[in-house]
Enzyme design. Structure first.
Site, short mmCIF file in Angstrom:
data_model
loop_
_atom_site.label_atom_id
_atom_site.label_comp_id
_atom_site.label_asym_id
_atom_site.label_seq_id
_atom_site.Cartn_x
_atom_site.Cartn_y
_atom_site.Cartn_z
N TYR A 289 -9.45 5.66 7.12
CA TYR A 289 -9.70 6.03 8.52
C TYR A 289 -10.78 7.11 8.51
O TYR A 289 -10.59 8.15 7.86
CB TYR A 289 -8.43 6.60 9.16
CG TYR A 289 -7.34 5.58 9.36
CD1 TYR A 289 -7.17 4.96 10.59
CD2 TYR A 289 -6.46 5.23 8.33
CE1 TYR A 289 -6.17 4.01 10.80
CE2 TYR A 289 -5.45 4.28 8.52
CZ TYR A 289 -5.31 3.68 9.76
OH TYR A 289 -4.33 2.76 9.97
N TYR B 237 3.90 6.56 10.13
CA TYR B 237 3.04 5.45 9.71
C TYR B 237 3.85 4.35 9.03
O TYR B 237 3.64 3.16 9.29
CB TYR B 237 1.95 5.97 8.77
CG TYR B 237 0.81 5.00 8.58
CD1 TYR B 237 -0.26 4.97 9.47
CD2 TYR B 237 0.81 4.11 7.51
CE1 TYR B 237 -1.31 4.07 9.30
CE2 TYR B 237 -0.23 3.21 7.33
CZ TYR B 237 -1.29 3.19 8.23
OH TYR B 237 -2.32 2.30 8.06
N LYS C 135 0.50 -0.05 15.04
CA LYS C 135 1.88 -0.15 15.53
C LYS C 135 2.17 -1.37 16.41
O LYS C 135 3.34 -1.66 16.68
CB LYS C 135 2.22 1.13 16.34
CG LYS C 135 2.38 2.37 15.46
CD LYS C 135 3.67 2.32 14.66
CE LYS C 135 3.73 3.31 13.56
NZ LYS C 135 3.64 2.75 12.21
N PRO D 216 -4.92 0.36 18.48
CA PRO D 216 -4.62 -0.09 17.11
C PRO D 216 -4.59 1.02 16.06
O PRO D 216 -4.11 0.79 14.95
CB PRO D 216 -5.72 -1.11 16.81
CG PRO D 216 -6.78 -0.87 17.83
CD PRO D 216 -6.15 -0.26 19.01
N HIS E 198 0.85 -1.20 0.00
CA HIS E 198 0.00 0.00 0.00
C HIS E 198 0.88 1.25 0.00
O HIS E 198 1.76 1.38 0.84
CB HIS E 198 -0.91 0.01 1.24
CG HIS E 198 -2.10 -0.90 1.10
ND1 HIS E 198 -3.24 -0.75 1.83
CD2 HIS E 198 -2.30 -1.96 0.27
CE1 HIS E 198 -4.11 -1.69 1.47
NE2 HIS E 198 -3.56 -2.44 0.55
C1 LIG Z 1 -7.85 -8.18 19.56
C2 LIG Z 1 -6.56 -7.54 19.11
C3 LIG Z 1 -6.52 -6.83 17.91
C4 LIG Z 1 -5.34 -6.23 17.49
N1 LIG Z 1 -5.33 -5.52 16.34
C5 LIG Z 1 -4.19 -4.92 15.95
C6 LIG Z 1 -4.15 -4.16 14.78
O1 LIG Z 1 -5.13 -4.01 14.07
N2 LIG Z 1 -2.96 -3.56 14.43
C7 LIG Z 1 -1.84 -3.71 15.21
O2 LIG Z 1 -0.78 -3.21 14.84
N3 LIG Z 1 -1.86 -4.43 16.32
C8 LIG Z 1 -3.01 -5.03 16.70
N4 LIG Z 1 -3.01 -5.75 17.82
C9 LIG Z 1 -1.77 -5.86 18.56
C10 LIG Z 1 -0.88 -6.98 18.00
O3 LIG Z 1 -1.67 -8.07 17.66
C11 LIG Z 1 0.13 -7.29 19.08
O4 LIG Z 1 0.91 -6.16 19.29
C12 LIG Z 1 1.03 -8.50 18.76
O5 LIG Z 1 0.27 -9.68 18.78
C13 LIG Z 1 2.16 -8.60 19.75
O6 LIG Z 1 2.81 -9.82 19.61
P1 LIG Z 1 3.45 -10.56 20.87
O7 LIG Z 1 4.03 -11.80 20.35
O8 LIG Z 1 4.31 -9.61 21.62
O9 LIG Z 1 2.22 -10.85 21.83
P2 LIG Z 1 1.02 -11.88 21.62
O10 LIG Z 1 0.60 -11.91 20.20
O11 LIG Z 1 0.00 -11.53 22.64
O12 LIG Z 1 1.65 -13.29 21.95
C14 LIG Z 1 1.94 -13.67 23.27
C15 LIG Z 1 1.84 -15.17 23.36
O13 LIG Z 1 2.20 -15.58 24.68
C16 LIG Z 1 1.30 -16.58 25.11
N5 LIG Z 1 1.27 -16.58 26.58
C17 LIG Z 1 0.61 -15.71 27.40
N6 LIG Z 1 0.84 -16.03 28.67
C18 LIG Z 1 1.65 -17.11 28.67
C19 LIG Z 1 2.22 -17.90 29.69
N7 LIG Z 1 1.98 -17.64 30.98
N8 LIG Z 1 3.00 -18.93 29.34
C20 LIG Z 1 3.25 -19.20 28.02
N9 LIG Z 1 2.72 -18.49 27.02
C21 LIG Z 1 1.93 -17.45 27.34
C22 LIG Z 1 -0.02 -16.19 24.47
O14 LIG Z 1 -0.91 -17.29 24.36
C23 LIG Z 1 0.44 -15.68 23.12
O15 LIG Z 1 0.45 -16.68 22.14
C24 LIG Z 1 -4.18 -6.35 18.28
C25 LIG Z 1 -4.21 -7.06 19.46
C26 LIG Z 1 -5.39 -7.65 19.89
C27 LIG Z 1 -5.41 -8.39 21.21
#
Ligand SMILES: Cc1cc2nc3c(=O)[nH]c(=O)nc-3n(C[C@H](O)[C@H](O)[C@H](O)COP(=O)(O)OP(=O)(O)OC[C@H]3O[C@@H](n4cnc5c(N)ncnc54)[C@H](O)[C@@H]3O)c2cc1C
Length: 390
Positions: free
Chosen positions: A201, A385, A297, A293, A72
């Site tokens: 947006y 962005y 980011k 969101p 995009h």
């Molecule tokens: C509903 C939702 C919508 C989103 N939409 C957007 C968006 O549109 N744009 C955007 O940029 N970001 C969005 N985000 C944010 C983005 O998805 C996150 O920033 C991203 O997933 C971060 O990745 P992570 O691996 O750090 O955390 P996570 O994806 O949360 O992964 C963490 C992992 O750790 C595991 N875990 C948790 N506790 C434990 C434990 N005690 N022991 C072992 N494993 C554990 C979880 O099951 C999970 O699989 C959204 C988040 C959510 C919740």
């Protein structure tokens, strides 16, 4: 069992870290609480900055993204019934973003870890971190009712906002900053062609709306909603009517609707925990910070944390030096706070704040009018962005 880096959490942060470390000959074990199917079923982010796209190529998981992702070059902001284009590529000397779902990124990472015999242990319970302030930390956990111990040199806390890692830092050391917004996003995923080939947006008196997508026949739409809303009270018809009422007339008229395949409400918050390290524990991604969101980011910030953290581990295992490990928290936090500022600013710019009526509304309106009239303001928006450099 023993490994060099114990990674808590098999989301994008944890999987990306284990993939990078593997390619540099550093061992890791990923412990994930949920099943793989559950992790792969989560619908989350969809807009990737160039930095993350480049990283995925470098770590050999970019092939499918290259084929199926959509580049995009800009997006629209709709205000008072009119769409204004933000031309990212023109404003940033040729940069762009990639639309490719987080679900797909996670799937590609799991496949790569499997092909390289990476150790990802899922469905673990009761993960607990021990002796983090010594050179011999270890992790205990349960799998299928049996107790296990994983000895390691370091622990990477990649377990998201509700994980155990952040809480393992003593409370007198950890400082938390938080802003909770007085609304959420009601999101719908539908197998319909997107209303526009780029994101829109929408700022409107009825509240914010976002027209986004995952691919040419998979659309993601959101409307700002009250935190008291119950998703069960939102039929598909009600959602589409509400969305249309917030879009410019010509856009609403061309919206193709269909049955939702996912519908959920997510609250919006900004959150940062400092520092990101304690002894041999290093936090990354949502374990350390949450952005609303708006601005896309969350996933991108997780990737930049992993960039800095992996560089630090590579330095340590390559040279024995701990310089980058000791600087990790400060280095990552500088970029985190900039993304916090940007996501907060976009959220404030585009949402309806009930308490804003009067002066606040006029400020928001003036901010948008200034943005559409000033190339300097658009350049600032565009450079944030597409993603600030690592
Ligand atoms: C509903 C939702 C919508 C989103 N939409 C957007 C968006 O549109 N744009 C955007 O940029 N970001 C969005 N985000 C944010 C983005 O998805 C996150 O920033 C991203 O997933 C971060 O990745 P992570 O691996 O750090 O955390 P996570 O994806 O949360 O992964 C963490 C992992 O750790 C595991 N875990 C948790 N506790 C434990 C434990 N005690 N022991 C072992 N494993 C554990 C979880 O099951 C999970 O699989 C959204 C988040 C959510 C919740």
């Amino acid at each position: 069992m023993r490994t060099q880096v114990a990674i808590i959490g098999g989301g994008p942060s944890g999987l990306l870290l284990s993939q990078i470390l593997h390619l540099k000959g550093i061992q890791s074990v990923v412990l994930e609480r949920k099943s793989r199917n559950y992790v792969l079923g989560r619908i989350r982010a969809g807009v990737l900055e160039q930095g993350l796209v480049d990283m995925l190529h470098v770590v050999k998981v970019g092939k499918r993204m290259e084929k199926e992702g959509q580049i995009h070059h800009g997006f629209d902001i709709a205000f008072q019934g009119k769409r204004h284009q933000i031309d990212l590529t023109a404003l940033t000397n040729g940069k762009s973003v990639m639309v490719y779902g987080q679900t797909e990124v996670t799937r590609d990472l799991y496949e790569a870890r499997d092909q390289m015999n990476g150790v990802v242990i899922d469905e673990v319970d009761d993960v607990s971190l021990h002796k983090l302030d010594t050179a011999t930390p270890f992790v205990t956990y349960k799998k299928a009712g049996e107790n296990f111990r994983l000895d390691c040199d370091f622990v990477a806390g990649c377990d998201g906002f509700h994980g155990v890692s952040r809480g393992s830092i003593p409370s007198h050391i950890l400082k938390e900053y938080e802003k909770v917004y007085p609304f959420g996003w009601l999101g719908v995923l539908s197998e319909t062609p997107p209303v526009s080939h780029e994101l829109i947006y929408n700022q409107s008196d009825k509240g914010f709306a976002l027209c986004s997508m995952r691919n040419a026949n998979l659309s993601r739409y959101y409307v700002q909603c009250s935190l008291e809303e119950d998703v069960n009270n939102w039929s598909d018809d009600r959602f589409w009517e509400e969305l249309k009422s917030r879009l410019p007339k010509e856009t609403a008229e061309t919206l193709i609707t269909g049955p939702s395949i996912e519908k959920s409400i997510a609250p919006l918050r900004s959150f940062v925990a400092e520092p990101l390290s304690y002894g041999r524990l290093f936090l990354a991604g949502d374990a350390a910070h949450i952005v609303p969101p708006t601005g896309a980011k969350g996933l991108n910030l997780a990737a930049s944390d992993i960039h800095y953290l992996s560089e630090a581990f590579i330095e340590f295992y390559g040279t024995g030096r701990e310089t980058k490990l000791s600087q990790y928290s400060d280095t990552a936090l500088k970029r985190i706070w900039k993304a916090m500022r940007f996501s907060w600013w976009m959220t404030m710019l585009l949402h309806h704040f009930p308490e804003n009526e009067g002066f606040g509304d006029r400020m928001q309106q003036t901010d948008l009018e200034y943005l559409f009239s000033s190339k300097a303001a658009q350049t600032s928006l565009a450079e944030n962005y597409v993603g600030l450099p690592y």
